[in-house]
Scaffold this motif. Structure first.
Motif, short mmCIF file in Angstrom:
data_model
loop_
_atom_site.label_atom_id
_atom_site.label_comp_id
_atom_site.label_asym_id
_atom_site.label_seq_id
_atom_site.Cartn_x
_atom_site.Cartn_y
_atom_site.Cartn_z
N LYS A 152 0.82 -1.21 0.00
CA LYS A 152 0.00 0.00 0.00
C LYS A 152 0.85 1.26 0.00
O LYS A 152 0.37 2.34 -0.33
CB LYS A 152 -0.94 0.00 1.21
N ASP A 153 2.13 1.12 0.38
CA ASP A 153 3.02 2.28 0.42
C ASP A 153 3.37 2.70 -1.01
O ASP A 153 3.65 1.88 -1.86
CB ASP A 153 4.30 1.94 1.18
N GLU A 154 3.37 4.00 -1.25
CA GLU A 154 3.60 4.50 -2.61
C GLU A 154 5.00 4.19 -3.13
O GLU A 154 5.22 4.20 -4.34
CB GLU A 154 3.37 6.01 -2.67
N ARG A 155 5.94 3.90 -2.25
CA ARG A 155 7.30 3.56 -2.71
C ARG A 155 7.40 2.12 -3.20
O ARG A 155 8.35 1.77 -3.89
CB ARG A 155 8.30 3.74 -1.56
N VAL A 156 6.47 1.27 -2.80
CA VAL A 156 6.54 -0.16 -3.15
C VAL A 156 5.76 -0.36 -4.43
O VAL A 156 4.53 -0.27 -4.46
CB VAL A 156 5.99 -1.04 -2.01
N ARG A 157 6.46 -0.70 -5.52
CA ARG A 157 5.88 -0.65 -6.84
C ARG A 157 5.56 -2.02 -7.45
O ARG A 157 4.97 -2.08 -8.51
CB ARG A 157 6.80 0.14 -7.78
N ALA A 158 5.97 -3.10 -6.83
CA ALA A 158 5.71 -4.42 -7.42
C ALA A 158 5.72 -5.50 -6.35
O ALA A 158 6.33 -5.35 -5.29
CB ALA A 158 6.76 -4.75 -8.49
N VAL A 159 5.04 -6.60 -6.65
CA VAL A 159 5.05 -7.80 -5.81
C VAL A 159 6.26 -8.65 -6.20
O VAL A 159 6.46 -8.95 -7.38
CB VAL A 159 3.76 -8.61 -5.99
N ALA A 176 -1.97 -13.90 -6.65
CA ALA A 176 -3.32 -13.49 -6.27
C ALA A 176 -3.31 -12.12 -5.61
O ALA A 176 -4.21 -11.29 -5.85
CB ALA A 176 -3.95 -14.53 -5.35
N LEU A 177 -2.29 -11.86 -4.80
CA LEU A 177 -2.17 -10.56 -4.15
C LEU A 177 -1.92 -9.46 -5.18
O LEU A 177 -2.49 -8.36 -5.10
CB LEU A 177 -1.03 -10.61 -3.14
N ALA A 178 -1.08 -9.76 -6.18
CA ALA A 178 -0.81 -8.78 -7.24
C ALA A 178 -2.08 -8.46 -8.03
O ALA A 178 -2.33 -7.30 -8.38
CB ALA A 178 0.28 -9.31 -8.17
N VAL A 179 -2.88 -9.48 -8.31
CA VAL A 179 -4.15 -9.26 -9.01
C VAL A 179 -5.06 -8.38 -8.16
O VAL A 179 -5.68 -7.42 -8.64
CB VAL A 179 -4.82 -10.61 -9.32
N GLU A 180 -5.16 -8.71 -6.88
CA GLU A 180 -6.02 -7.95 -5.97
C GLU A 180 -5.64 -6.47 -5.92
O GLU A 180 -6.52 -5.59 -5.93
CB GLU A 180 -5.93 -8.56 -4.56
N LEU A 181 -4.34 -6.19 -5.87
CA LEU A 181 -3.88 -4.82 -5.68
C LEU A 181 -3.54 -4.11 -6.99
O LEU A 181 -3.21 -2.92 -6.98
CB LEU A 181 -2.64 -4.82 -4.77
N GLY A 182 -3.61 -4.83 -8.11
CA GLY A 182 -3.29 -4.21 -9.39
C GLY A 182 -1.83 -3.86 -9.55
O GLY A 182 -1.49 -2.90 -10.26
N LYS A 183 -0.95 -4.65 -8.93
CA LYS A 183 0.49 -4.39 -8.97
C LYS A 183 1.18 -5.31 -9.97
O LYS A 183 0.76 -6.47 -10.15
CB LYS A 183 1.10 -4.64 -7.59
N PRO A 184 2.26 -4.84 -10.60
CA PRO A 184 3.07 -5.75 -11.42
C PRO A 184 3.84 -6.72 -10.54
O PRO A 184 3.92 -6.54 -9.31
CB PRO A 184 4.01 -4.79 -12.17
N VAL A 185 4.44 -7.73 -11.18
CA VAL A 185 5.13 -8.79 -10.44
C VAL A 185 6.58 -8.89 -10.91
O VAL A 185 6.87 -8.84 -12.11
CB VAL A 185 4.42 -10.15 -10.65
N SER A 197 -5.33 -11.28 -15.68
CA SER A 197 -5.72 -10.41 -14.57
C SER A 197 -4.55 -9.62 -13.99
O SER A 197 -4.77 -8.72 -13.17
CB SER A 197 -6.36 -11.25 -13.46
N LEU A 198 -3.32 -9.96 -14.38
CA LEU A 198 -2.14 -9.27 -13.86
C LEU A 198 -1.89 -7.97 -14.62
O LEU A 198 -2.01 -7.93 -15.84
CB LEU A 198 -0.90 -10.15 -13.98
N ALA A 199 -1.48 -6.95 -13.89
CA ALA A 199 -1.13 -5.69 -14.53
C ALA A 199 0.06 -5.88 -15.47
O ALA A 199 0.05 -5.40 -16.61
CB ALA A 199 -0.80 -4.64 -13.47
N ALA A 200 1.09 -6.56 -15.01
CA ALA A 200 2.31 -6.80 -15.79
C ALA A 200 3.21 -7.71 -14.97
O ALA A 200 3.01 -7.87 -13.76
CB ALA A 200 3.04 -5.49 -16.12
N ALA A 201 4.21 -8.31 -15.62
CA ALA A 201 5.17 -9.15 -14.92
C ALA A 201 6.49 -9.14 -15.66
O ALA A 201 6.52 -9.10 -16.90
CB ALA A 201 4.65 -10.58 -14.79
#
Length: 270
Positions: free
Chosen positions: A88-95, A121-130, A151-155
């Motif tokens: 959730k922190d703005e500095r953390v940009r990917a799973v 699954a967490l990346a999908v939930e939060l819309g984060k790349p992997v 469902s993934l934003a990117a990887a």
């Protein structure tokens, strides 16, 4: 010329006495933004803390948060909650760094797969790349990713070291590819020389994976024997040579790709 190092293990103890000087050398070399790799919950927390400590502007240092396959045995029901809060922190940009490692097998493979799937699954939930790790497991990784990819934003497959079949399987899944100093290793990295030409601009990113993978083509070599982000220029040179493009062109499109992938801010030339 600006470069983004998408994978640096700045939490590593070998950097404890030298982090500010190391970053100064990176910035001087044109490596103007760095993504700090998190490999466990505790390591991810430390990476985020270093971002805050060493970059007050919030423009240069960012982080990932995840559990590496070597540490998959440490995954607990609470791990997802802890990572969710970090992400959730703005500095953390990917799973990540998450994935599969069937080379060293430091954790049973079923446990690695389960931990990877929890993080996807967490990346999908939060819309984060992997940010993915893979060794000797490309077929299984691709099989798992197919269930999540739409469902993934990117990887990105970080530190790609695989063969042509693995590369094309990843590209068919619309994955990004990270290249390190492995390509500079005449003992085990020469198979990458023709393969980097197959990676389209817009899918290719560069990384040091420091303090690991010191480019063997680097001259002079540092007395410490450790890699650092400033040496990303050596990776740039080697990749550009084998792609038959200029270093400037490669820097431009790989940096633009990294900024899109990690949603990094543009920086004025300094």
């Amino acid at each position: 010329m600006q470069l983004v190092d998408i994978g640096v293990n700045l939490t590593h103890s070998s950097f404890d006495r030298d982090r500010e000087a190391l970053l100064a050398r990176a910035y001087q070399a044109g490596v103007c933004q760095l993504v700090l790799t998190g490999t466990s919950v505790a390591d991810s927390e430390q990476a985020l803390a270093l971002c805050r400590q060493l970059d007050e502007t919030g423009e240069r240092l960012f982080a990932t948060a995840g559990v590496h396959p070597h540490d998959a045995g440490e995954w607990t029901p609470d791990s997802a909650r802890q990572l969710r809060e970090l992400l959730k922190d703005e500095r953390v940009r990917a799973v990540g760094e998450c994935g599969l490692d069937f080379n060293r097998d430091l954790c049973p493979r079923p446990r690695q797969e389960k931990t990877l799937e929890e993080q996807l699954a967490l990346a999908v939930e939060l819309g984060k790349p992997v940010f993915l790790h893979e060794r000797d497991a490309s077929q299984r990784l691709a099989e798992i990713l197919r269930h999540y990819r739409d469902s993934l934003a990117a990887a990105v497959v970080h530190c790609f070291t695989g063969d042509k079949q693995a590369l094309f399987a990843y590209l068919d899944l619309d994955l990004h590819i990270g290249i390190t100093g492995w390509i500079c290793d005449e003992r085990r990295g020469t198979h990458l020389h023709p393969l980097v030409r197959e990676i389209p601009a817009g899918r290719l990113m560069l990384e040091s994976d420091a303090p690991y993978l010191l480019p063997r083509t680097l001259r002079p070599k540092p007395k410490s024997g450790h890699n650092e982000p400033a040496f990303l220029l050596e990776v740039l040179r080697e990749v550009a040579r084998h792609r038959n493009e200029s270093e400037g062109a490669l820097a431009e499109h790989s940096t633009a790709c990294a900024r899109r992938f990690f949603a990094l801010p543009e920086l004025a030339d300094r």
